[in-house]
Design a protein around this motif. Structure first.
Motif, PDB file in Angstrom:
ATOM      1  N   ALA A   1      14.370 -28.632   3.071  1.00 31.02           N
ATOM      2  CA  ALA A   1      14.674 -29.160   1.738  1.00 31.02           C
ATOM      3  C   ALA A   1      14.208 -30.606   1.645  1.00 31.02           C
ATOM      4  O   ALA A   1      14.654 -31.462   2.418  1.00 31.02           O
ATOM      5  N   ASP A   2      13.327 -30.881   0.709  1.00 33.62           N
ATOM      6  CA  ASP A   2      12.805 -32.237   0.569  1.00 33.62           C
ATOM      7  C   ASP A   2      13.903 -33.222   0.192  1.00 33.62           C
ATOM      8  O   ASP A   2      13.916 -34.362   0.662  1.00 33.62           O
ATOM      9  N   ASP A   3      14.830 -32.811  -0.683  1.00 35.55           N
ATOM     10  CA  ASP A   3      15.859 -33.731  -1.166  1.00 35.55           C
ATOM     11  C   ASP A   3      16.899 -34.057  -0.101  1.00 35.55           C
ATOM     12  O   ASP A   3      17.577 -35.090  -0.198  1.00 35.55           O
ATOM     13  N   PHE A   4      17.059 -33.179   0.894  1.00 39.13           N
ATOM     14  CA  PHE A   4      18.090 -33.395   1.913  1.00 39.13           C
ATOM     15  C   PHE A   4      17.503 -33.616   3.307  1.00 39.13           C
ATOM     16  O   PHE A   4      18.242 -33.916   4.242  1.00 39.13           O
ATOM     17  N   ASP A   5      16.184 -33.449   3.442  1.00 38.05           N
ATOM     18  CA  ASP A   5      15.514 -33.601   4.727  1.00 38.05           C
ATOM     19  C   ASP A   5      16.240 -32.811   5.812  1.00 38.05           C
ATOM     20  O   ASP A   5      16.552 -33.322   6.892  1.00 38.05           O
TER      21      ASP A   5
ATOM     22  N   LEU B   1      16.194 -21.624  -4.604  1.00 41.25           N
ATOM     23  CA  LEU B   1      14.777 -21.544  -4.280  1.00 41.25           C
ATOM     24  C   LEU B   1      14.023 -20.772  -5.353  1.00 41.25           C
ATOM     25  O   LEU B   1      14.565 -19.846  -5.951  1.00 41.25           O
ATOM     26  N   GLN B   2      12.789 -21.141  -5.582  1.00 45.52           N
ATOM     27  CA  GLN B   2      11.932 -20.305  -6.402  1.00 45.52           C
ATOM     28  C   GLN B   2      11.664 -19.008  -5.643  1.00 45.52           C
ATOM     29  O   GLN B   2      11.632 -18.976  -4.410  1.00 45.52           O
ATOM     30  N   LYS B   3      11.454 -17.945  -6.390  1.00 45.21           N
ATOM     31  CA  LYS B   3      11.298 -16.635  -5.768  1.00 45.21           C
ATOM     32  C   LYS B   3      10.149 -16.619  -4.769  1.00 45.21           C
ATOM     33  O   LYS B   3      10.256 -16.015  -3.691  1.00 45.21           O
ATOM     34  N   ALA B   4       9.050 -17.290  -5.080  1.00 47.20           N
ATOM     35  CA  ALA B   4       7.903 -17.312  -4.173  1.00 47.20           C
ATOM     36  C   ALA B   4       8.261 -17.979  -2.853  1.00 47.20           C
ATOM     37  O   ALA B   4       7.880 -17.501  -1.768  1.00 47.20           O
TER      38      ALA B   4
ATOM     39  N   LYS C   1      13.214 -28.144  -3.993  1.00 46.25           N
ATOM     40  CA  LYS C   1      11.878 -28.578  -3.579  1.00 46.25           C
ATOM     41  C   LYS C   1      11.822 -28.450  -2.058  1.00 46.25           C
ATOM     42  O   LYS C   1      12.607 -29.089  -1.343  1.00 46.25           O
ATOM     43  N   VAL C   2      10.906 -27.632  -1.572  1.00 45.36           N
ATOM     44  CA  VAL C   2      10.858 -27.348  -0.143  1.00 45.36           C
ATOM     45  C   VAL C   2       9.427 -27.438   0.387  1.00 45.36           C
ATOM     46  O   VAL C   2       8.461 -27.349  -0.367  1.00 45.36           O
ATOM     47  N   HIS C   3       9.339 -27.627   1.698  1.00 41.70           N
ATOM     48  CA  HIS C   3       8.093 -27.417   2.425  1.00 41.70           C
ATOM     49  C   HIS C   3       8.438 -26.648   3.693  1.00 41.70           C
ATOM     50  O   HIS C   3       9.613 -26.529   4.064  1.00 41.70           O
ATOM     51  N   PHE C   4       7.437 -26.102   4.327  1.00 43.67           N
ATOM     52  CA  PHE C   4       7.662 -25.308   5.534  1.00 43.67           C
ATOM     53  C   PHE C   4       7.111 -26.063   6.738  1.00 43.67           C
ATOM     54  O   PHE C   4       5.959 -26.516   6.727  1.00 43.67           O
ATOM     55  N   ASN C   5       7.955 -26.216   7.776  1.00 44.54           N
ATOM     56  CA  ASN C   5       7.516 -26.966   8.957  1.00 44.54           C
ATOM     57  C   ASN C   5       6.635 -26.109   9.871  1.00 44.54           C
ATOM     58  O   ASN C   5       6.289 -24.975   9.525  1.00 44.54           O
ATOM     59  N   GLU C   6       6.302 -26.643  11.026  1.00 39.43           N
ATOM     60  CA  GLU C   6       5.366 -25.951  11.919  1.00 39.43           C
ATOM     61  C   GLU C   6       5.912 -24.617  12.410  1.00 39.43           C
ATOM     62  O   GLU C   6       5.147 -23.714  12.765  1.00 39.43           O
TER      63      GLU C   6
END
Length: 674
Positions: A18-22, A102-105, A7-12
């Motif tokens: 990684a959401d689970d590991f910050d 990671l998911q491919k996208a 589970k990820v997000h992209f920063n600025e």
């Protein structure tokens, strides 16, 4: 079994977090520069490649993440190969672990920021596997690289890496999220496994300078130094393995009778005979010549693929179970590897095939329950297999169906004899393959080499090694005395595609039998299973049996009465083994050759036993009716074993396919082989 996606997000800055590991996957400043400094430079790469004497170099990584480290390494290696075309080092092996792929996208977005590695990124994305635990081997030939992605927890994966006693890995990229964020990875168990897998010259590098990491590596046998870190990070760690491999042998007990790296590794100076002109033989020949090994392929008749590999069409799909048994895991990984291999081959040497998917039909209530359980248990990724209802099944099949089933979208049908021909054609293009037809091997003498006696020509041929890929003909070889071989006759109908409904079939249908879409105006319908029968004449009684099987299983389908045959059929003998697994590896050692193994019947552990005897005879046989699925990966396992390269299967699965397993199991049970 499947693994959870990250589970990820992209920063600025566009960096994945990684959401689970910050924690970030790479530096916000410059991911590529970080890789070059921390992992490439600290491991003295590519300078070490210049002085490397072997044909392959192995880098192991403890966190695949976005794959950026691997992409940088493989691009650098491609440049090395371009600048040094005659250097003995030909192949880079990258072995990486990832608990949460990671998911491919997300991977595509993350790598889109690195134009410098756009070409290796494109190669990776084109083969990026689904989230299934275990080893995924990607052949990235444009970069002279083999990438093994081991999905799952690293503490479960590393003990499953089969390694020579002298070690497997040349350099470590000790990556992963920071120890403060991901303490479960940075453990003494990890450092201990690194020691087991390292050679005496193995180097390592890691971005962290944490004291407990340094001490843990030192206690495992590594000499460690603090060196300048990357960017704003003051220090990092680098070092090399300085332990004693002989001591490590006692530190890491293993099931020695299953040891695979027995002979000296093959080199381009060696010459290997592959006996058998079917799918197994062609796959072995191709895997060996792709490693620079000279091969002679011998077949007993005038044509290739004249046995079980000769059927015009064959369904291509894995046999999965509701539990992730070794058998199912082998099937799943073999299938995924074979699909990648077949797609690469089709671009180089085209052959008839159709990736139309395979529908395993819910043809009885009992089967429907079993199929539902398989997907409900969620052991298998949806990208591999999913449930469809009757409406969806009808749309997929292109004909009306009254039931749903399991749909394997990556499957389809292949023409086995055309596939074999393409494999042989591709192998010949290397200049390393010779094919000898009408060569019946009567027996083999093996001491320091392997001498084949060809009675028909009244001659002998001597090779450094021989691989027996003899299919049902194994019954007439020395293998019959060493393995519980089980021949099974099968007849397949080539029915005319004249039915108004069935001629529109767009996917492979499986139930008690199978039915394929048409090729050249005919559709394959099979198959019978007659044990211990090696005759191959076409029988009208088995034609009727195939028809009856389909009509019974599909009795609720409106078009079932349209099934008609015109006498065109083919019969061949498949070869299986009692546990329905292939036999892939070196010739089994007998109790006469290793009598101390009889202590296993008294409760002694496999780790207390000596290794098998060295043999120059090897085998790939017992593929049964699943040769299209298993042949490419098993051929790669055998070729990797003979060349002392990393193996693309877990230790437990290697043991499940070892030719040695029957003698070992029966000895433990204190009974002779059946």
């Amino acid at each position: 079994m499947k693994t959870d996606h990250a589970k990820v997000h992209f920063n600025e800055q566009g960096t994945p977090v990684a959401d689970d590991f910050d924690d970030v996957y790479f530096s916000n400043d410059s991911g590529i520069d970080e890789t070059m400094h921390v992992f490439m430079a600290a491991n003295q790469l590519p300078a070490r490649w210049e002085t490397h004497k072997l044909s392959h170099f192995v880098i192991a990584e403890t966190g695949f993440g976005t794959g950026l480290n691997c992409l940088v390494a493989m691009q650098a290696f491609a440049t090395f190969r371009q600048n040094n075309p005659h250097h003995p080092l030909k192949r880079l092996y990258l072995i990486s672990t990832e608990k949460f792929p990671l998911q491919k996208a997300d991977l595509q977005v993350a790598l889109s920021h690195f134009k410098q590695v756009s070409q290796p990124a494109e190669a990776l994305l084109s083969q990026y596997p689904c989230a299934l635990a275990g080893c995924h081997r990607l052949q990235l030939d444009s970069f002279s690289t083999t990438l093994d992605i081991w999905m799952g927890d690293i503490h479960a994966s590393l003990p499953q890496w089969h390694a020579p006693e002298s070690g497997l890995v040349d350099a470590w990229f000790l990556d992963g999220f920071a120890p403060s964020k991901n303490p479960d990875m940075w453990t003494d168990a990890l450092f201990s496994q690194m020691a087991r897998l390292s050679k005496v010259s193995t180097t390592l590098a890691t971005f962290t300078a944490a004291g407990f990491v340094k001490r843990g590596l030192q206690e495992a046998g590594f000499e460690i130094q603090k060196v300048k870190g990357f960017g704003r990070k003051r220090d990092m760690l680098a070092g090399h393995y300085a332990g004693c491999k002989q001591q490590d042998k006692s530190r890491f007990p293993r099931d020695w009778p299953y040891l695979r790296y027995l002979c000296e590794p093959l080199t381009p100076q060696h010459h290997v005979a592959v006996v058998g002109g079917g799918l197994a033989g062609a796959a072995c020949a191709l895997a060996l010549v792709n490693r620079g090994i000279k091969v002679t392929l011998l077949t007993q008749n005038a044509t290739l693929a004249d046995g079980a590999s000769g059927n015009p069409q064959g369904g291509f799909y894995p046999q999965l179970h509701s539990q992730p048994s070794p058998a199912s895991q082998i099937q799943a990984h073999s299938f995924l590897y074979a699909k990648r291999a077949y797609q690469r081959l089709s671009h180089q040497a085209p052959y008839p095939c159709q990736w139309c998917g395979v529908l395993q039909m819910d043809f009885t209530d009992e089967v429907a329950v079993r199929h539902q359980k398989l997907t409900d248990n969620q052991y298998w990724p949806g990208a591999l297999v999913r449930n469809v209802d009757a409406e969806q099944a009808s749309e997929i099949a292109g004909i009306p169906l009254q039931c749903g089933g399991l749909f394997i979208s990556e499957g389809g049908w292949i023409s086995p004899p055309e596939l074999v021909a393409s494999m042989v054609e591709q192998a010949k293009e290397t200049g390393l393959l010779e094919v000898l037809t009408d060569h019946v091997v009567s027996h083999i003498d093996s001491n320091d080499a392997a001498t084949l006696h060809i009675d028909k020509q009244q001659k002998t041929l001597t090779y450094d090694h021989v691989v027996l890929a003899t299919g049902a003909d194994s019954i007439n070889t020395l293998l019959n005395d060493l393995l519980p071989l089980r021949p099974v006759r099968g007849q397949v109908e080539a029915m005319p595609a004249s039915s108004a409904t069935l001629s529109n079939l767009q996917t492979v249908l499986c139930h008690k039998g199978y039915l394929t879409p048409q090729m050249l105006g005919r559709q394959a319908m099979g198959s019978t299973y007659v044990k211990e029968d090696m005759t191959t004449e076409v029988r009208a009684s088995e034609t009727q049996q195939n028809i009856d099987t389909h009509k019974k299983a599909l009795s609720n389908q409106s078009w079932v009465e349209e099934i008609q045959t015109d006498g065109v059929a083919r019969a061949a003998t498949r070869l299986g083994l009692p546990d329905h697994q292939v036999a892939c590896g070196s010739l089994p050692t007998t109790l006469d050759q290793q009598p101390v193994w009889q202590e296993l019947a008294k409760g002694k552990q496999l780790s207390a036993m000596p290794a098998p005897k060295t043999s120059h005879i090897h085998l790939l046989t017992g593929l049964g009716s699943r040769g299209l699925t298993t042949a490419p990966l098993m051929a790669d396992v055998l070729a990797s074993q003979l060349c002392h390269q990393p193996l693309p299967l877990a230790e437990s699965l290697l043991q499940a396919t070892s030719p040695q397993r029957f003698i070992i199991r029966n000895t433990i049970r204190n009974r002779s082989q059946d």
